[in-house]
Design a protein around this motif. Structure first.
Motif, PDB file in Angstrom:
ATOM      1  N   GLY A   1      -7.979  51.350 -17.921  1.00 57.53           N
ATOM      2  CA  GLY A   1      -6.689  51.963 -18.873  1.00 57.53           C
ATOM      3  C   GLY A   1      -7.309  53.342 -19.118  1.00 57.53           C
ATOM      4  O   GLY A   1      -6.698  54.304 -19.369  1.00 57.53           O
ATOM      5  N   LEU A   2      -8.671  53.426 -19.424  1.00 58.13           N
ATOM      6  CA  LEU A   2      -9.249  54.974 -19.921  1.00 58.13           C
ATOM      7  C   LEU A   2      -9.292  55.664 -18.803  1.00 58.13           C
ATOM      8  O   LEU A   2      -8.728  56.846 -18.945  1.00 58.13           O
ATOM      9  N   SER A   3      -9.366  55.302 -17.216  1.00 53.66           N
ATOM     10  CA  SER A   3      -9.157  56.124 -16.223  1.00 53.66           C
ATOM     11  C   SER A   3      -7.792  56.704 -16.236  1.00 53.66           C
ATOM     12  O   SER A   3      -7.562  57.774 -16.005  1.00 53.66           O
ATOM     13  N   ILE A   4      -6.861  55.869 -16.264  1.00 55.00           N
ATOM     14  CA  ILE A   4      -5.639  56.229 -15.895  1.00 55.00           C
ATOM     15  C   ILE A   4      -4.958  57.290 -17.159  1.00 55.00           C
ATOM     16  O   ILE A   4      -4.376  58.130 -16.907  1.00 55.00           O
ATOM     17  N   ASN A   5      -5.426  56.931 -18.423  1.00 55.61           N
ATOM     18  CA  ASN A   5      -5.047  57.887 -19.477  1.00 55.61           C
ATOM     19  C   ASN A   5      -5.856  59.096 -19.466  1.00 55.61           C
ATOM     20  O   ASN A   5      -5.193  60.192 -19.851  1.00 55.61           O
ATOM     21  N   LEU A   6      -7.104  59.077 -18.948  1.00 56.25           N
ATOM     22  CA  LEU A   6      -7.681  60.349 -18.917  1.00 56.25           C
ATOM     23  C   LEU A   6      -7.285  61.188 -18.042  1.00 56.25           C
ATOM     24  O   LEU A   6      -7.170  62.572 -17.776  1.00 56.25           O
ATOM     25  N   ALA A   7      -6.620  60.584 -16.886  1.00 59.30           N
ATOM     26  CA  ALA A   7      -6.112  61.170 -15.737  1.00 59.30           C
ATOM     27  C   ALA A   7      -4.900  61.855 -16.157  1.00 59.30           C
ATOM     28  O   ALA A   7      -4.461  62.898 -15.572  1.00 59.30           O
ATOM     29  N   GLY A   8      -4.183  61.086 -17.099  1.00 58.90           N
ATOM     30  CA  GLY A   8      -2.924  61.820 -17.732  1.00 58.90           C
ATOM     31  C   GLY A   8      -3.138  63.070 -18.312  1.00 58.90           C
ATOM     32  O   GLY A   8      -2.461  63.998 -18.327  1.00 58.90           O
ATOM     33  N   VAL A   9      -4.506  63.282 -18.978  1.00 58.43           N
ATOM     34  CA  VAL A   9      -4.617  64.150 -19.830  1.00 58.43           C
ATOM     35  C   VAL A   9      -5.249  65.558 -19.059  1.00 58.43           C
ATOM     36  O   VAL A   9      -4.639  66.547 -18.921  1.00 58.43           O
ATOM     37  N   PHE A  10      -5.896  65.118 -17.975  1.00 59.07           N
ATOM     38  CA  PHE A  10      -6.449  65.799 -17.018  1.00 59.07           C
ATOM     39  C   PHE A  10      -5.305  66.936 -16.053  1.00 59.07           C
ATOM     40  O   PHE A  10      -5.126  67.944 -15.997  1.00 59.07           O
ATOM     41  N   PHE A  11      -4.109  65.941 -15.775  1.00 58.17           N
ATOM     42  CA  PHE A  11      -3.270  66.286 -14.904  1.00 58.17           C
ATOM     43  C   PHE A  11      -2.322  67.115 -15.752  1.00 58.17           C
ATOM     44  O   PHE A  11      -1.620  68.177 -15.001  1.00 58.17           O
ATOM     45  N   SER A  12      -2.057  66.973 -17.073  1.00 54.68           N
ATOM     46  CA  SER A  12      -1.189  67.748 -17.888  1.00 54.68           C
ATOM     47  C   SER A  12      -1.811  69.248 -18.031  1.00 54.68           C
ATOM     48  O   SER A  12      -0.829  70.023 -18.322  1.00 54.68           O
ATOM     49  N   PHE A  13      -2.998  69.340 -17.557  1.00 52.89           N
ATOM     50  CA  PHE A  13      -3.579  70.783 -17.718  1.00 52.89           C
ATOM     51  C   PHE A  13      -3.516  71.340 -16.331  1.00 52.89           C
ATOM     52  O   PHE A  13      -3.869  72.440 -16.261  1.00 52.89           O
ATOM     53  N   ARG A  14      -3.589  70.439 -15.393  1.00 46.57           N
ATOM     54  CA  ARG A  14      -3.436  70.978 -13.951  1.00 46.57           C
ATOM     55  C   ARG A  14      -2.435  71.337 -13.258  1.00 46.57           C
ATOM     56  O   ARG A  14      -2.286  72.198 -12.379  1.00 46.57           O
ATOM     57  N   VAL A  15      -1.373  70.694 -13.580  1.00 45.65           N
ATOM     58  CA  VAL A  15      -0.144  70.755 -13.061  1.00 45.65           C
ATOM     59  C   VAL A  15       0.730  71.654 -13.902  1.00 45.65           C
ATOM     60  O   VAL A  15       0.970  71.650 -15.079  1.00 45.65           O
TER      61      VAL A  15
END
Length: 318
Positions: free
Chosen positions: A33-47
């Motif tokens: 869950g930590l990996s999925i949600n951190l990916a969501g944070v990261f993607f929100s700044f990259r996309v």
């Protein structure tokens, strides 16, 4: 609670095995869950398509989920495996208070995201003045409110902590602890989830109304695309609201009905952890921009943000 001083060597081995299993489950679910949600944070700044008020609010929401799952992974799992049973210590109570702070930011984020959608559809001028121009101020404001919520647990007997002896979170067995658990956690949380569902339903009605007005000017393919988007939107809203409501019901009611260490741990700790894991999964499952990035992860290594054109090329080729 076990009588530790009267335990035999065989009982100690059994206890250690139980602690290992419980810690492994919490660590495994927590890290996923930590990996999925951190990916969501990261993607929100990259996309680039997510560099919007919605993207920033989504990042704040994912960060809250990630923080809670980090506490499960690195605090609860570690204490359980090592057999630290001093759950009444000051640091244990403060970690519990911190987890509640991030829980409040998580449900407040859902409410603000719903308000963001409704304001955009109903009051675009207000949206431009508040969300489009001052997103960071909005986030800071509701996080400050959540901090005030968490300050309630500074009160005498208003404690919340993880009991590593029986593998579950619990409010202090005091009038203040029980009142805070019922009113601030269960009633308040369920009310928020209900309000979010109502706001999302209002958004859906407005979207359908706008589609009927534009139906004559749209082609059938565009109408079908909008219909699918509306269906996804409503399913996502329902899944998130139902997920958190079920978690609260399990934590505050089912845990009082079931018996046994494992049953209580499953209806409290496990359900809470799975709710935040599921929240991240729902986000990716119903957000086209995030899913498209998964088709071409090499784009994330670039210097510039990912444009919608690049994502569309990736979707077509896939």
């Amino acid at each position: 609670p076990r009588n530790l001083s009267a335990m035999s060597d065989e009982d100690w081995i059994t206890l250690h095995n139980q602690q290992t299993i419980a810690a492994s489950v919490m660590l495994g679910i927590g890290l996923i869950g930590l990996s999925i949600n951190l990916a969501g944070v990261f993607f929100s700044f990259r996309v680039r398509a997510l560099r919007s008020p919605f993207g920033r609010l989504m990042a704040a929401h994912c960060f809250s989920d990630a923080a809670i799952l980090a506490i499960f992974s690195f605090w609860c799992a570690t204490r359980t495996y090592l057999g630290y049973l001093d759950h009444n210590s000051l640091i244990s109570k403060k970690i519990g208070q911190l987890s509640l702070f991030f829980w409040f930011t998580s449900i407040y984020s859902q409410l603000v995201i719903a308000l963001n959608r409704c304001t955009l559809l109903l009051f675009p001028n207000v949206y431009n003045k508040i969300f489009a121009s001052h997103t960071h101020l909005v986030i800071l404001t509701y996080w400050s409110i959540c901090l005030l919520h968490a300050c309630v647990y500074f009160g005498d007997g208003c404690d919340f902590y993880f009991n590593s002896e029986v593998f579950h979170w619990t409010f202090a067995d005091t009038p203040c602890g029980q009142a805070a658990g019922f009113w601030l956690d269960f009633i308040f949380g369920c009310t928020f989830c209900s309000v979010v569902l109502v706001l999302d339903f209002v958004c859906l009605i407005i979207m359908r109304k706008n589609n009927k007005i534009l139906a004559d000017a749209m082609q059938s393919a565009e109408i079908n695309r909008r219909a699918r988007r509306e269906a996804q939107f409503m399913i996502q809203a329902c899944c998130t609201g139902v997920l958190f409501t079920l978690m609260l019901f399990s934590f505050h009611f089912l845990s009082r009905i079931v018996t046994g260490v494992w049953a209580v741990a499953a209806t409290t700790t496990l359900m809470w952890e799975l709710a935040h894991l599921g929240d991240g999964v729902i986000l990716f499952a119903f957000n086209n921009e995030l899913r498209k990035v998964l088709y071409r992860p090499k784009l994330l290594l670039g210097v510039t943000t990912i444009s919608s054109k690049e994502l569309e090329k990736t979707r077509v080729s896939s």
